[in-house]
Design a protein around this motif. Structure first.
Motif, mmCIF file in Angstrom:
data_model
loop_
_atom_site.group_PDB
_atom_site.id
_atom_site.type_symbol
_atom_site.label_atom_id
_atom_site.label_comp_id
_atom_site.label_asym_id
_atom_site.label_seq_id
_atom_site.Cartn_x
_atom_site.Cartn_y
_atom_site.Cartn_z
ATOM 1 N N UNK A 1 77.714 43.656 -5.519
ATOM 2 C CA UNK A 1 78.761 43.152 -6.414
ATOM 3 C C UNK A 1 79.113 41.713 -6.071
ATOM 4 N N UNK A 2 80.419 41.419 -6.049
ATOM 5 C CA UNK A 2 80.827 40.028 -5.814
ATOM 6 C C UNK A 2 80.709 39.628 -4.334
ATOM 7 N N UNK A 3 80.249 40.574 -3.498
ATOM 8 C CA UNK A 3 80.098 40.252 -2.070
ATOM 9 C C UNK A 3 78.731 39.642 -1.764
ATOM 10 N N UNK A 4 77.888 39.474 -2.816
ATOM 11 C CA UNK A 4 76.523 38.999 -2.539
ATOM 12 C C UNK A 4 76.525 37.601 -1.908
ATOM 13 N N UNK A 5 77.404 36.725 -2.403
ATOM 14 C CA UNK A 5 77.366 35.357 -1.857
ATOM 15 C C UNK A 5 77.816 35.325 -0.401
ATOM 16 N N UNK A 6 78.731 36.231 -0.005
ATOM 17 C CA UNK A 6 79.144 36.225 1.407
ATOM 18 C C UNK A 6 78.094 36.918 2.276
ATOM 19 N N UNK A 7 77.370 37.903 1.692
ATOM 20 C CA UNK A 7 76.255 38.515 2.431
ATOM 21 C C UNK A 7 75.220 37.432 2.726
ATOM 22 N N UNK A 8 74.992 36.575 1.734
ATOM 23 C CA UNK A 8 74.016 35.486 1.928
ATOM 24 C C UNK A 8 74.506 34.514 3.005
ATOM 25 N N UNK A 9 75.790 34.199 2.966
ATOM 26 C CA UNK A 9 76.307 33.248 3.960
ATOM 27 C C UNK A 9 76.231 33.833 5.364
ATOM 28 N N UNK A 10 76.477 35.151 5.499
ATOM 29 C CA UNK A 10 76.369 35.772 6.827
ATOM 30 C C UNK A 10 74.913 35.712 7.306
ATOM 31 N N UNK A 11 73.974 35.935 6.385
ATOM 32 C CA UNK A 11 72.559 35.829 6.761
ATOM 33 C C UNK A 11 72.232 34.383 7.154
ATOM 34 N N UNK A 12 72.820 33.417 6.428
ATOM 35 C CA UNK A 12 72.595 32.009 6.803
ATOM 36 C C UNK A 12 73.152 31.710 8.202
ATOM 37 N N UNK A 13 74.292 32.342 8.544
ATOM 38 C CA UNK A 13 74.860 32.132 9.882
ATOM 39 C C UNK A 13 73.942 32.729 10.954
ATOM 40 N N UNK A 14 73.345 33.889 10.655
ATOM 41 C CA UNK A 14 72.369 34.459 11.594
ATOM 42 C C UNK A 14 71.154 33.530 11.729
ATOM 43 N N UNK A 15 70.674 33.019 10.581
ATOM 44 C CA UNK A 15 69.506 32.127 10.613
ATOM 45 C C UNK A 15 69.819 30.873 11.425
ATOM 46 N N UNK A 16 71.046 30.338 11.239
ATOM 47 C CA UNK A 16 71.431 29.134 11.986
ATOM 48 C C UNK A 16 71.404 29.428 13.489
ATOM 49 N N UNK A 17 71.843 30.628 13.880
ATOM 50 C CA UNK A 17 71.823 30.972 15.309
ATOM 51 C C UNK A 17 70.384 31.091 15.807
#
Ligand SMILES: [Zn+2]
Length: 294
Positions: A247-263
């Motif tokens: 639902x509307x949480x997709x963009x924050x799921x993506x941002x959390x994945x981006x934070x993992x990728x950054x780490x």
């Protein structure tokens, strides 16, 4: 209940009030914590700028016998935590404390000048109560935890959630900082964690450890998908959440994945490059690191 607001007395000096806010679905409220002693209070977070809701919140304070607010403190700048402060401050004047790294964002959310905001002291005192202010970045760079020493209550802002999920995303969020914040909760003396959203969390040490292990497992999953070939953050979201409707949480799921990728990039395990034809950022395992991730 006070009016339409749901309230919960956590101890003789702390009230939790659920204030309706525009926040991440399925949540529809943000917690306001009123720490009070005789006729004075410190208010922690105050999301939602709806005038009628703030008037009901002001009524809660009056019913507790509160005549003055000695300070407002925000766990972090997001509008669902700071938006209502000016309206309550109009009824109960008091200084507003936000970590300086979150001043710019808070000023925007509160429609005020950064000069109207103060850096918090190490400890806020209210009668016999001491509230230790701990700078714990993760969800935002200026994110705070607050520890009410006498009652061993730890206010954890958006680092834990009583319902729904926590998200960590760049540019505000930093995954390694978040792991450290969770480790700090694990080592704390708190008997309850008081989150920004949802009910209070018993056994905060076990709950924060579980959250950290869940995040590390997700990071491992991302690494394993990349070991199968380079991918964009969007492709990773589609693979990891293939069986869930976000639902509307997709963009924050993506941002959390981006934070993992950054780490993973910071750790030197993963590299990234904007590649043709559309120059989206592609992530891939660094050759020298293949098989080394632990
Ligand atoms: Zn937040």
């Amino acid at each position: 209940m006070t009016g339409n607001l749901h309230t919960e007395t956590l101890c003789e000096h702390v009230l939790r009030v659920e204030l309706p806010t525009h926040t991440l679905e399925p949540l529809a409220s943000t917690n306001v914590y009123v720490i009070h002693q005789k006729d004075a209070a410190i208010v922690v977070d105050c999301g939602g700028a709806d005038g009628a809701d703030i008037e009901q919140l002001a009524d809660c304070l009056r019913q507790l016998g509160i005549q003055r607010v000695t300070g407002y403190i925000a766990t972090h700048y997001h509008a669902d935590h700071t938006g209502g402060i000016p309206a309550l401050q109009a009824r109960f004047p008091g200084p507003v404390y936000v970590h300086p790294l979150d001043h710019a964002g808070a000023a925007k959310a509160m429609h005020c000048s950064p000069n109207d905001l103060l850096a918090p002291p190490d400890t806020l005192s209210l009668g016999h109560l001491d509230i230790r202010v701990e700078h714990k970045p993760g969800h935002t760079h200026g994110h705070l935890h607050l520890f009410i020493r006498q009652h061993r209550l730890l206010l954890v802002g958006d680092h834990m959630a009583g319902s729904g999920t926590v998200w960590i995303g760049p540019p505000d969020g930093h995954m390694n900082d978040y792991y450290q914040a969770l480790e700090h909760i694990e080592k704390s003396q708190a008997i309850l964690a008081l989150p920004g959203h949802g009910p209070v969390i018993p056994s905060p040490q076990a709950a924060s450890r579980q959250l950290r292990l869940h995040r590390l497992a997700r990071e491992r999953e991302i690494y394993n998908w990349l070991a199968n070939g380079k991918k964009t953050a969007d492709q990773l979201v589609d693979l990891i959440y293939a069986h869930r409707n976000l639902g509307n949480a997709k963009h924050v799921a993506k941002r959390t994945i981006q934070a993992h990728l950054a780490r993973l990039v910071e750790l030197g395990e993963v590299d990234c490059q904007a590649l043709a034809p559309d120059f989206q950022m592609m992530y891939f395992i660094r050759k020298s690191q293949e098989g080394n991730y632990t």
